[in-house]
Enzyme design. Structure first.
Site, PDB file in Angstrom:
ATOM      1  N   LYS A 137       0.812  -1.135  -0.124  1.00  0.00           N
ATOM      2  CA  LYS A 137      -0.011   0.214   0.017  1.00  0.00           C
ATOM      3  C   LYS A 137       0.960   1.371  -0.070  1.00  0.00           C
ATOM      4  O   LYS A 137       0.840   2.141  -0.481  1.00  0.00           O
ATOM      5  CB  LYS A 137      -0.766  -0.027   1.100  1.00  0.00           C
ATOM      6  CG  LYS A 137      -2.058  -0.984   1.026  1.00  0.00           C
ATOM      7  CD  LYS A 137      -2.728  -1.132   2.322  1.00  0.00           C
ATOM      8  CE  LYS A 137      -3.728  -2.359   2.216  1.00  0.00           C
ATOM      9  NZ  LYS A 137      -4.361  -2.846   3.586  1.00  0.00           N
ATOM     10  N   GLN A 185      -3.968  -1.989  10.143  1.00  0.00           N
ATOM     11  CA  GLN A 185      -3.970  -3.050   9.436  1.00  0.00           C
ATOM     12  C   GLN A 185      -4.577  -4.093  10.524  1.00  0.00           C
ATOM     13  O   GLN A 185      -4.025  -4.003  11.615  1.00  0.00           O
ATOM     14  CB  GLN A 185      -2.557  -3.315   9.046  1.00  0.00           C
ATOM     15  CG  GLN A 185      -2.447  -4.575   8.102  1.00  0.00           C
ATOM     16  CD  GLN A 185      -3.042  -4.566   6.829  1.00  0.00           C
ATOM     17  OE1 GLN A 185      -3.121  -3.345   6.147  1.00  0.00           O
ATOM     18  NE2 GLN A 185      -3.740  -5.863   6.493  1.00  0.00           N
ATOM     19  N   ASP A 230     -10.526   2.559   4.812  1.00  0.00           N
ATOM     20  CA  ASP A 230     -10.857   1.362   4.883  1.00  0.00           C
ATOM     21  C   ASP A 230     -12.653   1.121   4.939  1.00  0.00           C
ATOM     22  O   ASP A 230     -12.975   0.162   4.428  1.00  0.00           O
ATOM     23  CB  ASP A 230     -10.522   0.697   6.049  1.00  0.00           C
ATOM     24  CG  ASP A 230      -9.294  -0.308   5.734  1.00  0.00           C
ATOM     25  OD1 ASP A 230      -8.983  -0.320   4.343  1.00  0.00           O
ATOM     26  OD2 ASP A 230      -8.374  -0.516   6.396  1.00  0.00           O
TER      27      ASP A 230
END
Ligand code: NDP
Length: 310
Positions: A52, A96, A119
């Site tokens: 990412k 994450q 997200d």
């Protein structure tokens, strides 16, 4: 069989994003800035986050990677999230998952400001998605929609079967495929570990989305001839012939299912690459303040205020 080529489509979108960022910066704005928090040393999570961050640089975003040790306390993680929420230079950030087991992932998700939740996991974003209201869509389902759109795959009136009901993939995917939109407008069946006779349902699927996390679980005898097959799974399988000692496997036994299917995503090179595109697009929208979600107080009651649609 046609490949739903995540590499090709993700490159297409990254090029578009790069051009849009260059224009945005040329107009005197700062580059979009994504931060990622990783707790501990999970190998797969490290690889996802590194990818990412690398992709951010490729499209002209700034990025910040915050590494916290595996024994990080909930209080310290909360402080990190609060400072990212308050940091005006950061447009969006992710924590994450999975987190080490002593940390509470639900409270972490709820602590992230909805307007920085790129997200799309915060209940406000999830709830607004359910209502087809402006929000950040979860990155993986968003990436799958972009893939279906790119290949002009008809979804209206089709029977879409999703295996898996997780909060981040299966459940939002069923919602998005059933809503009145394109892609969407499908009749959707959601299957999970409690489903009796799974094959009975998968054999009916015009579009089969496998998101269960069991390597090569979907076999030839579970798929209808001509189905569109989307493989979300990524599992590390021991493989001594590979220098890394493992290979990445999807949830679909690709070699036997591919000849039956009309379209299929490979693993790697499919949905995973599109997930990153979903995240980049959410971050670009956050930087452009296209979806401003503010916490306000009316009569001492905390509410969320949505300023603009996008
Ligand atoms: P979860 O483990 O959170 O959810 C798995 C779901 O599959 C659950 O709903 C579970 O049912 C269901 N399930 C498990 N086994 C079976 C079975 N034998 N039959 C039917 N249903 C079953 O996983 P995630 O949704 O987070 O991820 C799924 C996979 O996708 C993983 O391999 C993950 O690594 C990958 N992934 C890939 C991404 C990408 O970008 N390509 C992004 C995110 C995830 P129940 O609810 O009953 O437990």
């Amino acid at each position: 069989m046609n490949l739903l080529d995540g590499k090709l489509v993700s490159e297409h979108y990254k090029q578009k994003i790069k051009t849009e960022v260059a224009q945005w910066v040329a107009n005197g704005n700062k580059p979009p800035h994504l931060a990622a928090v990783i707790v501990g040393n999970d190998g797969a999570s490290e690889a996802y986050v590194a990818n990412k961050v690398k992709t951010c640089a490729a499209v002209g975003f700034n990025s910040t990677l915050i590494r916290l040790p595996a024994d990080t306390t909930q209080a310290h993680l909360n402080d990190t999230i609060d400072s990212l929420n308050d940091n005006k230079d950061i447009d969006g950030f992710i924590v994450q998952m999975p987190l080490p087991p002593h940390l509470d992932s639900i409270s972490v998700t709820e602590r992230i400001k909805p307007s920085k939740d790129v997200d799309g996991f915060h209940p406000i974003n999830m709830g607004r998605m359910m209502l087809s209201q402006p929000c950040y869509l979860p990155a993986t389902p968003k990436g799958i929609l972009l893939l279906l759109e790119y290949y002009k795959i008809e979804t209206k009136g089709k029977h879409c079967v999703v295996i898996g009901r997780s909060n981040i993939v299966g459940s939002p995917m069923t919602m998005l495929m059933s809503r009145k939109a394109n892609p969407g407008n499908a009749t959707v069946t959601i299957c999970h570990s409690g489903t009796t006779n799974l094959k009975h349902f998968t054999l009916q699927a015009d579009i089969l989305i496998a998101a269960l996390g069991q390597a090569e679980f979907v076999k030839e005898d579970m798929v209808k001839h001509g189905a569109v097959v989307i493989d979300v799974g990524i599992t590390r399988v021991d493989d001594n012939t590979n220098a890394r000692g493992y290979r990445l496997a999807g949830d679909v036994a690709f070699n036997e299912v591919a000849p039956l299917s009309s379209y299929i995503t490979p693993v790697p090179g499919g949905v995973g690459l599109m997930t990153v595109v979903g995240l980049l697009l959410n971050t670009l929208a956050a930087a452009k303040k296209k979806c401003i979600i503010k916490r306000i107080k009316i009569n001492k009651i905390k509410l969320y205020d949505f300023k603009k649609n996008y």
